[in-house]
Motif scaffolding. Structure first.
Motif, PDB file in Angstrom:
ATOM      1  N   ASP A   1      11.897   9.895   1.283  1.00 52.75           N
ATOM      2  CA  ASP A   1      12.710  10.252   2.200  1.00 52.75           C
ATOM      3  C   ASP A   1      13.883   9.352   2.925  1.00 52.75           C
ATOM      4  OD1 ASP A   1      10.422   8.932   3.191  1.00 52.75           O
ATOM      5  OD2 ASP A   1      10.297   9.795   4.918  1.00 52.75           O
TER       6      ASP A   1
ATOM      7  N   GLY B   1       3.944   4.029  -0.588  1.00 56.23           N
ATOM      8  CA  GLY B   1       4.737   4.330  -1.910  1.00 56.23           C
ATOM      9  C   GLY B   1       6.031   4.269  -1.863  1.00 56.23           C
TER      10      GLY B   1
ATOM     11  N   VAL C   1       0.906  -1.256  -0.078  1.00 58.00           N
ATOM     12  CA  VAL C   1      -0.027   0.140  -0.047  1.00 58.00           C
ATOM     13  C   VAL C   1       0.891   1.275   0.065  1.00 58.00           C
ATOM     14  CG1 VAL C   1      -1.639   1.191   1.559  1.00 58.00           C
ATOM     15  CG2 VAL C   1      -1.710  -1.092   1.186  1.00 58.00           C
TER      16      VAL C   1
ATOM     17  N   ASN D   1      11.107  -0.837   5.256  1.00 58.27           N
ATOM     18  CA  ASN D   1      10.496  -2.352   5.719  1.00 58.27           C
ATOM     19  C   ASN D   1      10.031  -2.989   4.707  1.00 58.27           C
ATOM     20  OD1 ASN D   1       9.034  -4.290   6.913  1.00 58.27           O
ATOM     21  ND2 ASN D   1       7.810  -2.946   8.219  1.00 58.27           N
TER      22      ASN D   1
HETATM   23  P1  NAD Z   1       4.770   7.096   1.073  1.00 57.92           P
HETATM   24  O1  NAD Z   1       4.062   5.685   1.404  1.00 57.92           O
HETATM   25  O2  NAD Z   1       5.925   6.809   0.206  1.00 57.92           O
HETATM   26  O3  NAD Z   1       5.768   7.405   2.498  1.00 57.92           O
HETATM   27  C1  NAD Z   1       4.949   7.893   3.624  1.00 57.92           C
HETATM   28  C2  NAD Z   1       5.753   7.677   4.974  1.00 57.92           C
HETATM   29  O4  NAD Z   1       5.791   6.117   5.104  1.00 57.92           O
HETATM   30  C3  NAD Z   1       7.230   8.307   4.702  1.00 57.92           C
HETATM   31  O5  NAD Z   1       7.824   9.059   5.742  1.00 57.92           O
HETATM   32  C4  NAD Z   1       7.946   6.954   4.446  1.00 57.92           C
HETATM   33  O6  NAD Z   1       9.438   6.981   4.685  1.00 57.92           O
HETATM   34  C5  NAD Z   1       7.291   5.829   5.290  1.00 57.92           C
HETATM   35  N1  NAD Z   1       7.302   4.453   4.661  1.00 57.92           N
HETATM   36  C6  NAD Z   1       6.549   4.049   3.595  1.00 57.92           C
HETATM   37  N2  NAD Z   1       6.745   2.997   3.241  1.00 57.92           N
HETATM   38  C7  NAD Z   1       7.763   2.556   4.292  1.00 57.92           C
HETATM   39  C8  NAD Z   1       8.369   1.304   4.444  1.00 57.92           C
HETATM   40  N3  NAD Z   1       8.166   0.126   3.602  1.00 57.92           N
HETATM   41  N4  NAD Z   1       9.233   1.316   5.280  1.00 57.92           N
HETATM   42  C9  NAD Z   1       9.410   2.094   5.935  1.00 57.92           C
HETATM   43  N5  NAD Z   1       8.821   3.312   5.924  1.00 57.92           N
HETATM   44  C10 NAD Z   1       8.094   3.586   5.091  1.00 57.92           C
HETATM   45  O7  NAD Z   1       3.954   8.148   0.719  1.00 57.92           O
HETATM   46  P2  NAD Z   1       4.279   9.689   0.173  1.00 57.92           P
HETATM   47  O8  NAD Z   1       5.447  10.109   0.899  1.00 57.92           O
HETATM   48  O9  NAD Z   1       2.895  10.429   0.216  1.00 57.92           O
HETATM   49  O10 NAD Z   1       4.505   9.799  -1.319  1.00 57.92           O
HETATM   50  C11 NAD Z   1       6.260   9.400  -1.934  1.00 57.92           C
HETATM   51  C12 NAD Z   1       5.850   9.144  -3.323  1.00 57.92           C
HETATM   52  O11 NAD Z   1       5.316   7.746  -3.476  1.00 57.92           O
HETATM   53  C13 NAD Z   1       4.963  10.115  -4.024  1.00 57.92           C
HETATM   54  O12 NAD Z   1       5.705  10.273  -5.275  1.00 57.92           O
HETATM   55  C14 NAD Z   1       3.611   9.497  -4.362  1.00 57.92           C
HETATM   56  O13 NAD Z   1       3.017   9.913  -5.498  1.00 57.92           O
HETATM   57  C15 NAD Z   1       4.161   8.022  -4.388  1.00 57.92           C
HETATM   58  N6  NAD Z   1       3.256   6.899  -3.886  1.00 57.92           N
HETATM   59  C16 NAD Z   1       3.104   5.791  -4.602  1.00 57.92           C
HETATM   60  C17 NAD Z   1       2.156   4.861  -4.282  1.00 57.92           C
HETATM   61  C18 NAD Z   1       2.301   3.395  -5.065  1.00 57.92           C
HETATM   62  O14 NAD Z   1       3.133   3.349  -5.844  1.00 57.92           O
HETATM   63  N7  NAD Z   1       1.364   2.697  -5.040  1.00 57.92           N
HETATM   64  C19 NAD Z   1       1.266   4.950  -3.040  1.00 57.92           C
HETATM   65  C20 NAD Z   1       1.331   6.160  -2.654  1.00 57.92           C
HETATM   66  C21 NAD Z   1       2.509   7.224  -2.884  1.00 57.92           C
END
Ligand code: NAD
Length: 367
Positions: A291, A287, A285, A299
């Motif tokens: 960062d 992205g 779920v 994870n």
């Molecule tokens: P994100 O899910 O990438 O991150 C949100 C927060 O959760 C961040 O602090 C990140 O470090 C943390 N996080 C997410 N997954 C993690 C993991 N596996 N392990 C540890 N920490 C984790 O969401 P965002 O920051 O809003 O979006 C970043 C980019 O990802 C954007 O370009 C967005 O468009 C894209 N995005 C893609 C998808 C997808 O590919 N399905 C879904 C949501 C967002």
């Protein structure tokens, strides 16, 4: 039957978490003689860099042929200024649309070791295991007419909730089939009290049940009451079947019952192919987490659990899926934590690869 899998790691942490899935696929090949024919390709920003578009036609064609697509994540700040049609997310949307993946499966599973991460009390969420089946390709996000129109001298925002019987019928079948592989219970949620589309939804779900799935326990609930019940006592549910809009809301509520974004898998399923397997794409779920990308902190569990869903729903390897889920549970129970799972108790987080090592060791121990 050969098992074909297209892996699209994507951007940011996508390739990092997918590297751990590759090791698990290899483990199944050598230790369980469960072989996969794996091809890997580009999606999102990585595909844009190589081909000038977020998904090439050749990759799309491959996705249509395989038993399952496993996707990491797409997106990143580098691509934020691209034209809307070229953004990394368009690659993902094209896959969902052209594969006609109408049933979105979002499990909410609470591992005992992480129960304190939930905002709800431990006894409400501990051991929780529910599945939301959300209709993904129709309903109010797609219905016509839509737009912002002029009426009586003011602007009016307009969207249309629209469902055909066939659209309800096929997603209901997906939910009943799933329920048979789980706790054999479906609760269908709509607003039949105030929406005609809800009345039709309820009628069609009941008909599909009575004609084809009388062995599955079916109940109906208004979606607002469903939201309350999800927070009050979520363990009453097994499979929740709902439409695109309500599913969007309810699946996010359910997801947060269980804690970290780094733990949440998903699947999107379409119609059965010639070999009887459904068209399918599995993805975490979360992205691309720019960062933390490139730091070995991500994870990998959401991506690994997405592969477990593929084992269960595409490859009919339910026992092996359970083995993998139990391995994850064991590792968490042993206190192994990536940085996102560090609670108030502190400790030293493990890297992405160390989490992979621990899960592989738990798989070995399961033999
Ligand atoms: P994100 O899910 O990438 O991150 C949100 C927060 O959760 C961040 O602090 C990140 O470090 C943390 N996080 C997410 N997954 C993690 C993991 N596996 N392990 C540890 N920490 C984790 O969401 P965002 O920051 O809003 O979006 C970043 C980019 O990802 C954007 O370009 C967005 O468009 C894209 N995005 C893609 C998808 C997808 O590919 N399905 C879904 C949501 C967002």
């Amino acid at each position: 039957m050969t098992n074909t899998l297209l892996i699209l790691p994507g951007d940011g942490i996508g390739p990092e978490v997918m590297a751990e899935v590759h090791r698990i696929i290899d483990w199944y090949g050598t230790k369980r003689d469960l072989k996969f024919e794996v091809t890997e390709d580009l999606v999102g920003g990585a595909a844009y860099d190589a081909h000038g578009k977020p998904l090439s036609d050749a990759t799309m064609a491959k996705a249509q042929e395989v038993d399952a697509v496993l996707l990491g994540a797409v997106g990143g700040p580098k691509y934020d200024t691209l034209d809307f049609s070229l953004k990394p997310e368009r690659g993902l949307l094209r896959l969902r649309k052209e594969m006609d993946l109408f049933a979105n499966l979002r499990p909410a599973q609470c591992f005992d070791a992480l129960a304190d991460f939930s905002s709800l009390k431990r006894d409400v969420v501990s051991g929780l295991d529910i599945m939301i089946v959300r209709e993904l390709t129709s309903g109010i996000y797609f219905g016509e007419p839509r737009g912002i129109i002029e009426e009586g001298g003011q602007r009016v925002g307009l969207n249309t909730q629209r469902y055909t019987e066939a659209e309800i019928d096929r997603v209901a079948r997906s939910a009943f089939e799933l329920a048979r592989k789980r706790g054999n219970k479906v609760c269908s949620m709509e607003k039949a009290n105030v929406m005609e589309s809800g009345i039709l939804w309820r009628e069609v779900v009941q008909k599909v049940h009575d004609e084809s799935y009388p062995d599955v326990e079916l109940s109906h609930m208004y979606a607002d009451a469903g939201g309350m019940q999800l927070c009050r006592w979520p363990k009453q549910f097994d499979v929740i079947l709902t439409d695109n809009l309500f599913g969007d809301l309810l699946s996010d509520v359910a997801a947060m019952l269980t804690g970290s974004l780094g733990m949440l898998p998903s699947a999107s399923l379409g119609a059965p192919m010639e070999n009887g397997r459904p068209k399918a794409m599995y993805e975490p779920v979360h992205g691309s987490a720019p960062d933390i990308a490139g730091q070995g902190k991500a994870n990998p569990i959401a991506c690994i659990l997405s592969f477990a869903m593929a084992l269960r729903y595409s490859f009919d390897e339910g026992a092996e899926a359970t083995r993998l889920e139990k391995a994850v549970e064991k590792v968490l129970g042993d206190g192994v934590r990536t940085a996102d799972l560090m609670g108030a108790e502190g400790g030293t987080p493990v890297s992405t690869a160390q989490m992979g090592d621990a899960i592989l060791a738990a798989l070995d121990a399961s033999l």
